[in-house]
Write an enzyme that holds these catalytic residues in place. Sequence first.
Site, PDB file in Angstrom:
ATOM      1  N   LYS A  18      -7.226   4.783 -11.572  1.00  0.00           N
ATOM      2  CA  LYS A  18      -8.179   3.576 -10.566  1.00  0.00           C
ATOM      3  C   LYS A  18      -7.359   5.011  -9.260  1.00  0.00           C
ATOM      4  CE  LYS A  18      -7.495   0.204  -8.559  1.00  0.00           C
ATOM      5  NZ  LYS A  18      -6.823   0.405  -7.266  1.00  0.00           N
ATOM      6  N   ASN A  19      -6.275   4.588  -8.909  1.00  0.00           N
ATOM      7  CA  ASN A  19      -4.964   4.992  -8.018  1.00  0.00           C
ATOM      8  C   ASN A  19      -4.108   6.136  -8.092  1.00  0.00           C
ATOM      9  OD1 ASN A  19      -5.077   2.512  -7.311  1.00  0.00           O
ATOM     10  ND2 ASN A  19      -2.913   1.919  -8.010  1.00  0.00           N
ATOM     11  N   ARG A  89      -9.145  -0.433   1.192  1.00  0.00           N
ATOM     12  CA  ARG A  89      -8.187  -0.229   2.296  1.00  0.00           C
ATOM     13  C   ARG A  89      -7.799   1.329   1.414  1.00  0.00           C
ATOM     14  NH1 ARG A  89      -4.815  -2.921   4.363  1.00  0.00           N
ATOM     15  NH2 ARG A  89      -3.243  -1.705   4.241  1.00  0.00           N
ATOM     16  N   CYS A 113      -4.960  -7.871   3.880  1.00  0.00           N
ATOM     17  CA  CYS A 113      -5.133  -8.220   2.949  1.00  0.00           C
ATOM     18  C   CYS A 113      -5.074  -9.375   1.816  1.00  0.00           C
ATOM     19  CB  CYS A 113      -5.484  -7.167   1.778  1.00  0.00           C
ATOM     20  SG  CYS A 113      -4.356  -7.113   0.865  1.00  0.00           S
ATOM     21  N   ARG A 118       0.394  -5.099   4.592  1.00  0.00           N
ATOM     22  CA  ARG A 118       0.269  -3.985   4.538  1.00  0.00           C
ATOM     23  C   ARG A 118      -0.356  -3.236   5.459  1.00  0.00           C
ATOM     24  NH1 ARG A 118      -3.108  -3.988  -1.242  1.00  0.00           N
ATOM     25  NH2 ARG A 118      -2.837  -2.230  -1.326  1.00  0.00           N
ATOM     26  N   PRO A 119       0.965  -3.071   6.685  1.00  0.00           N
ATOM     27  CA  PRO A 119       0.518  -2.086   8.042  1.00  0.00           C
ATOM     28  C   PRO A 119       0.614  -0.888   7.602  1.00  0.00           C
ATOM     29  CG  PRO A 119       3.069  -3.040   7.770  1.00  0.00           C
ATOM     30  CD  PRO A 119       2.402  -3.506   6.259  1.00  0.00           C
ATOM     31  N   VAL A 120       0.221  -0.170   8.164  1.00  0.00           N
ATOM     32  CA  VAL A 120      -0.038   1.637   7.728  1.00  0.00           C
ATOM     33  C   VAL A 120       0.880   2.356   8.780  1.00  0.00           C
ATOM     34  CG1 VAL A 120      -2.268   2.269   6.684  1.00  0.00           C
ATOM     35  CG2 VAL A 120      -2.509   1.978   9.367  1.00  0.00           C
ATOM     36  N   ASP A 121       1.540   1.263   9.407  1.00  0.00           N
ATOM     37  CA  ASP A 121       2.810   2.271  10.447  1.00  0.00           C
ATOM     38  C   ASP A 121       3.657   3.388  10.188  1.00  0.00           C
ATOM     39  OD1 ASP A 121       3.961   0.091   8.876  1.00  0.00           O
ATOM     40  OD2 ASP A 121       5.894   0.956   9.490  1.00  0.00           O
ATOM     41  N   LEU A 122       3.668   3.834   8.903  1.00  0.00           N
ATOM     42  CA  LEU A 122       4.351   4.788   8.319  1.00  0.00           C
ATOM     43  C   LEU A 122       3.347   6.118   7.887  1.00  0.00           C
ATOM     44  CD1 LEU A 122       6.851   3.214   5.732  1.00  0.00           C
ATOM     45  CD2 LEU A 122       7.117   3.716   7.877  1.00  0.00           C
ATOM     46  N   ASP A 302       2.033  -3.742  -9.388  1.00  0.00           N
ATOM     47  CA  ASP A 302       0.725  -4.381 -10.475  1.00  0.00           C
ATOM     48  C   ASP A 302       0.535  -4.564 -11.419  1.00  0.00           C
ATOM     49  OD1 ASP A 302      -0.673  -1.040  -8.853  1.00  0.00           O
ATOM     50  OD2 ASP A 302      -0.032  -2.930  -7.903  1.00  0.00           O
ATOM     51  N   ARG A 394     -12.660  -4.259  -9.769  1.00  0.00           N
ATOM     52  CA  ARG A 394     -12.493  -3.105  -8.546  1.00  0.00           C
ATOM     53  C   ARG A 394     -11.675  -2.018  -9.587  1.00  0.00           C
ATOM     54  NH1 ARG A 394     -10.264  -4.695  -3.218  1.00  0.00           N
ATOM     55  NH2 ARG A 394      -9.429  -2.245  -3.102  1.00  0.00           N
TER      56      ARG A 394
HETATM   57  C1  EPZ Z   1      -0.727   0.921  -3.853  1.00  0.00           C
HETATM   58  O1  EPZ Z   1      -1.001   0.529  -2.402  1.00  0.00           O
HETATM   59  C2  EPZ Z   1      -1.647   0.903  -4.792  1.00  0.00           C
HETATM   60  N1  EPZ Z   1      -2.785   1.075  -3.698  1.00  0.00           N
HETATM   61  C3  EPZ Z   1      -1.361  -0.457  -4.752  1.00  0.00           C
HETATM   62  O2  EPZ Z   1      -1.969  -0.537  -5.445  1.00  0.00           O
HETATM   63  C4  EPZ Z   1      -0.526  -0.711  -5.541  1.00  0.00           C
HETATM   64  O3  EPZ Z   1       0.390  -2.091  -5.339  1.00  0.00           O
HETATM   65  C5  EPZ Z   1       0.765  -0.759  -4.233  1.00  0.00           C
HETATM   66  O4  EPZ Z   1       0.651   1.406  -3.508  1.00  0.00           O
HETATM   67  C6  EPZ Z   1       2.332  -0.591  -4.730  1.00  0.00           C
HETATM   68  O5  EPZ Z   1       2.628   0.442  -5.900  1.00  0.00           O
HETATM   69  C7  EPZ Z   1      -3.363   2.358  -4.448  1.00  0.00           C
HETATM   70  O6  EPZ Z   1      -2.530   3.389  -4.701  1.00  0.00           O
HETATM   71  C8  EPZ Z   1      -4.452   3.200  -4.393  1.00  0.00           C
HETATM   72  P1  EPZ Z   1       2.951   0.673  -0.651  1.00  0.00           P
HETATM   73  P2  EPZ Z   1      -0.174   0.500  -0.992  1.00  0.00           P
HETATM   74  O7  EPZ Z   1       2.167   1.277   0.781  1.00  0.00           O
HETATM   75  O8  EPZ Z   1      -0.144   2.666  -0.646  1.00  0.00           O
HETATM   76  C9  EPZ Z   1       5.047  -1.329   3.070  1.00  0.00           C
HETATM   77  C10 EPZ Z   1      -3.873  -2.219  -6.895  1.00  0.00           C
HETATM   78  O9  EPZ Z   1      -3.621  -3.196  -7.300  1.00  0.00           O
HETATM   79  N2  EPZ Z   1       4.380  -0.321   3.859  1.00  0.00           N
HETATM   80  O10 EPZ Z   1       2.856   1.230  -1.640  1.00  0.00           O
HETATM   81  O11 EPZ Z   1      -0.539   0.301   0.732  1.00  0.00           O
HETATM   82  C11 EPZ Z   1       3.883  -2.426   2.691  1.00  0.00           C
HETATM   83  O12 EPZ Z   1       3.434  -3.199   3.168  1.00  0.00           O
HETATM   84  C12 EPZ Z   1      -3.195  -1.837  -5.463  1.00  0.00           C
HETATM   85  O13 EPZ Z   1      -3.878  -1.577  -7.888  1.00  0.00           O
HETATM   86  C13 EPZ Z   1       4.868  -0.733   5.172  1.00  0.00           C
HETATM   87  O14 EPZ Z   1       4.823  -1.470   6.123  1.00  0.00           O
HETATM   88  O15 EPZ Z   1       1.238   0.383  -0.920  1.00  0.00           O
HETATM   89  C14 EPZ Z   1       4.298  -2.765   0.762  1.00  0.00           C
HETATM   90  O16 EPZ Z   1       5.011  -3.542   1.833  1.00  0.00           O
HETATM   91  C15 EPZ Z   1      -3.274  -3.012  -4.857  1.00  0.00           C
HETATM   92  N3  EPZ Z   1       4.455   0.246   6.228  1.00  0.00           N
HETATM   93  C16 EPZ Z   1       4.955  -1.680   0.693  1.00  0.00           C
HETATM   94  O17 EPZ Z   1       5.480  -0.866   1.982  1.00  0.00           O
HETATM   95  C17 EPZ Z   1       3.284   1.572   5.988  1.00  0.00           C
HETATM   96  O18 EPZ Z   1       2.706   3.115   6.688  1.00  0.00           O
HETATM   97  C18 EPZ Z   1       4.498  -0.834  -0.633  1.00  0.00           C
HETATM   98  O19 EPZ Z   1       3.342  -0.151   0.207  1.00  0.00           O
HETATM   99  C19 EPZ Z   1       2.719   1.368   4.299  1.00  0.00           C
HETATM  100  C20 EPZ Z   1       3.808   0.516   3.690  1.00  0.00           C
END
Ligand code: EPZ
Length: 415
Positions: A18-19, A89, A113, A118-122, A302, A394
């Site tokens: 999926k990812n 998301r 969520c 789960r911000p997207v600031d980065l 995960d 999902r």
């Molecule tokens: C991906 O989510 C996966 N989803 C998630 O899988 C997975 O749990 C996660 O990576 C961690 O491995 C997809 O690939 C579609 P992150 P993502 O950005 O990219 C923080 C599932 O079960 N962060 O790696 O959203 C964030 O809050 C799903 O299939 C910021 O602070 O996760 C978190 O604490 C659930 N700012 C950490 O980084 C940002 O701009 C890791 O999040 C982005 C992230």
Amino acid sequence: MIEGNGPLYGEVRASGAKNAALPILCAALLTDDTLTIRNLPQLWDVDTTRRLLTQMGVAVNLAGPGAVEVNAASISTCVAPYELVKTMRASILVLGPLLAKRGEAQVSLPGGCAIGARPVDLHLSGLEAMGAEIELDGGFINARAGRLRGAHIVFDTVTVTGTENLLMAAVLAEGQTILDNAAREPEVVDLANCLVAMGATIEGAGTSTIRVQGVSRLHGAVHSVIPDRIETGTFLIAGAITRGQVRVTHTDPAMLEAVLVKLQQAGAGVETGGDWIEVDMRHRRPRAVDIHTTPHPGFPTDMQAQFMALDCVAEGVGTIRETIFENRFMHAQELMRLGAQIAIEGNTAIINGVERLDGAPVMATDLRASAALVLAALSADGITRVDRVYHIDRGYEHIEEKLRGLGALIRRVTG
Ligand code: EPZ
């Protein structure tokens, strides 16, 4: 509805990841040619991404079982609406490619969520470093850019979709982009391989530093999505938690090394081949293991909920530390309804294994939590009803058929 039915035995086939599928579908926005994607899993999130693309005017046509042909030559809008983004998301993954190819994007800001803020600031700060102008207005990310410029971006936190968004932005940018502290997940590598097949110049995918040399255009390609390592791990635990023997085929052991080590520590016999992994519990009760989640190649967040289910019926006390998300223990309360003994202290769960769980009605809260409840129910005495299984759909393709194939008593009831 699941009735505990003793050890599971047999073979099950892993579906496409999926990812990996989600970012690769969005990568089609980077070219006017057709991108053919194979080994796509039939999942709710894949269908949501297809709808997100088609409502922009992207042509998404079936091309045989698990295959689609995607062509974004004549998209009519660059908007990702709230009603789609709020259900998934990962819709944020259209932002980078739209900015790179079209110079504009309006993407609804993903809310929080269940598992965390789960911000997207980065994502946004990286795109601004590449020359994008971004403003937040009315719950939307409004972004514009001329041709993006390569930049040296250092991620404060390892972010999977952040790395993927900026990788897709960089492939058409002017000059070189360096992504430091980049995510190393296999799904990032699969996206990079697909982009290279489309004509991109990328080095270092799978390491913490990815270098991209921007090109002027990308062409079409045919790409087959890698197997789903989390689905694979989930089925391996189904074998372990029921003290049976399960082989997952059409997968890749190299993607799951940290998980296989933990399964061995739990007392499972683990055998691997080129594209298969077999767990044999030999009718023994698992031993409790300690887990702490980290970015790949460490133990994947995960798989955290699934291992908590295993620790619930293990011999001894296991501890689980969740370092990625701030609220990813919602499955603990539900597992306790089945008789599990779990104490939560901050981001650590202490699980005192019990011999047997007892079936009861429980409620799924998020994708991997629902998988943990199914696993616990398979090993429990009696009947468990899991509500809100749309969470499962999902991320797991035909989960009840696949589990029934291993001898589980599981059926989907409506209402
Ligand atoms: C991906 O989510 C996966 N989803 C998630 O899988 C997975 O749990 C996660 O990576 C961690 O491995 C997809 O690939 C579609 P992150 P993502 O950005 O990219 C923080 C599932 O079960 N962060 O790696 O959203 C964030 O809050 C799903 O299939 C910021 O602070 O996760 C978190 O604490 C659930 N700012 C950490 O980084 C940002 O701009 C890791 O999040 C982005 C992230």
